[in-house]
Design an enzyme around this catalytic site. Structure first.
Site, short mmCIF file in Angstrom:
data_model
loop_
_atom_site.label_atom_id
_atom_site.label_comp_id
_atom_site.label_asym_id
_atom_site.label_seq_id
_atom_site.Cartn_x
_atom_site.Cartn_y
_atom_site.Cartn_z
N HIS A 67 0.82 -1.21 0.00
CA HIS A 67 0.00 0.00 0.00
C HIS A 67 0.86 1.27 0.00
O HIS A 67 0.37 2.36 0.27
CB HIS A 67 -0.95 -0.02 1.20
CG HIS A 67 -1.84 -1.23 1.20
ND1 HIS A 67 -3.05 -1.26 0.54
CD2 HIS A 67 -1.66 -2.46 1.74
CE1 HIS A 67 -3.59 -2.45 0.68
NE2 HIS A 67 -2.76 -3.20 1.41
N HIS A 71 -1.15 2.19 -5.78
CA HIS A 71 -1.43 0.75 -5.73
C HIS A 71 -2.91 0.48 -5.92
O HIS A 71 -3.75 1.38 -5.78
CB HIS A 71 -0.98 0.17 -4.37
CG HIS A 71 -1.73 0.76 -3.22
ND1 HIS A 71 -1.39 1.94 -2.63
CD2 HIS A 71 -2.83 0.31 -2.56
CE1 HIS A 71 -2.23 2.21 -1.64
NE2 HIS A 71 -3.13 1.23 -1.58
N ASP A 73 -6.03 -1.86 -4.57
CA ASP A 73 -6.52 -2.74 -3.52
C ASP A 73 -7.41 -3.82 -4.12
O ASP A 73 -8.30 -3.53 -4.93
CB ASP A 73 -7.36 -1.96 -2.50
CG ASP A 73 -6.52 -1.11 -1.57
OD1 ASP A 73 -5.29 -1.30 -1.53
OD2 ASP A 73 -7.10 -0.24 -0.89
N HIS A 77 -8.39 -7.50 0.40
CA HIS A 77 -7.90 -6.49 1.35
C HIS A 77 -9.01 -6.07 2.31
O HIS A 77 -8.73 -5.68 3.45
CB HIS A 77 -7.39 -5.28 0.57
CG HIS A 77 -6.97 -4.12 1.40
ND1 HIS A 77 -6.05 -4.20 2.42
CD2 HIS A 77 -7.35 -2.80 1.36
CE1 HIS A 77 -5.87 -3.00 2.96
NE2 HIS A 77 -6.66 -2.15 2.34
N HIS A 189 -8.83 10.17 11.99
CA HIS A 189 -9.38 10.99 13.07
C HIS A 189 -10.81 11.42 12.76
O HIS A 189 -11.65 11.50 13.66
CB HIS A 189 -8.49 12.21 13.32
CG HIS A 189 -8.47 13.20 12.21
ND1 HIS A 189 -7.62 13.08 11.13
CD2 HIS A 189 -9.20 14.33 12.00
CE1 HIS A 189 -7.82 14.10 10.30
NE2 HIS A 189 -8.77 14.86 10.81
#
Length: 259
Positions: A67, A71, A73, A77, A189
């Site tokens: 990653h 890239h 996925d 994944h 976050h």
């Protein structure tokens, strides 16, 4: 045909939460290495000093995740089970290659603040462009996140899709969604703050979790999307490296633009 590079480099000098380790054997060190490998594995003795300048070939050794850099996925994944097909998500080496050479469509989302991008914002961009993506188009999200590449802010200051936005694209037949951000989901976050405020598990990495029940691939950490000639009129080539049993593979993503 003009080729536009859409890839971020793998660069050990850039800040990464999982640092890249890049060790280079010089041509001299490569000669010594070759000599030792030939002796150990093939029973062949050869003095590297017989080579011109005592040098052979340089050799790069890298330690990094799949990653890092641009890239793709794979469905595996997203989780160990799939809610479709035989229930087993495919690894990157098993994905159909025809997903990764398709007409592209880039959406200008550079006005999106850090956080989530909803389906209504995608619909607004479709209206501005004058069309929706066709089935199997590769949709690229230009969020402007690339401006922070190489710094810690690249991993905290960006916008990702919410669940309805992902479903909208998949409902239109899109199977590969790309972004210039670190993740197709919102930053850590932001996700955790919204989850703590609502207790709603659907806000926890929906762009990835949806992939457990709907098969599709993501391209993350694209670059240079501002160099594309317009919202469409190009093809995207993003074949992933064929890593057996892997949940992702690096890609040298490019756009192919008719001259």
């Amino acid at each position: 045909m003009r080729i536009v590079d859409l890839s971020s480099p793998v660069d050990a000098a850039l800040w990464e939460p999982d640092p890249v380790e890049h060790h280079v054997l010089t041509p001299r060190e490569g000669a010594l290495h070759m000599s030792e490998e030939m002796r150990t594995h093939f029973g062949v003795d050869f003095d590297p000093d017989e080579l011109a300048d005592g040098e052979f070939l340089s050799l790069d050794r890298l330690t990094l995740t799949t990653h890092t850099g641009t890239h793709v996925d794979a469905p595996s994944h997203y989780g160990s089970r799939a809610g479709y097909g035989d229930g087993v998500p495919r690894h990157i080496d098993a994905m159909p290659l025809d997903w990764f050479l398709r007409p592209g469509m880039v959406l200008d989302l550079t006005d999106a603040p850090t956080g989530v991008i909803g389906a209504d914002r995608l619909e607004k961009e479709f209206a501005r462009v004058g069309r929706r993506p066709n089935p199997l188009d590769i949709v690229l999200l230009h969020t402007g996140a690339q401006r922070h590449r190489g710094t810690q802010r690249y991993f905290t200051d960006f916008a990702g899709l919410d669940g309805p936005a992902v479903h909208l694209l998949l409902d239109l037949g899109v199977r590969v969604i790309g972004t210039d951000a670190f993740s197709l989901d919102a930053p850590f976050h932001d996700i955790i703050a919204r989850y703590r405020a609502t207790g709603d598990r659907s806000v926890l990495w929906p762009a990835h979790m949806i992939g457990r029940d709907r098969e599709y691939c993501q391209i993350e950490r694209l670059a240079n999307l501002e160099a594309l000639p317009g919202a469409d009129g190009f093809q995207v080539s993003c074949f992933p490296v064929k890593i057996a049993g892997a949940g992702a593979g690096w890609t040298r993503a490019v756009a192919l633009v008719d001259a």
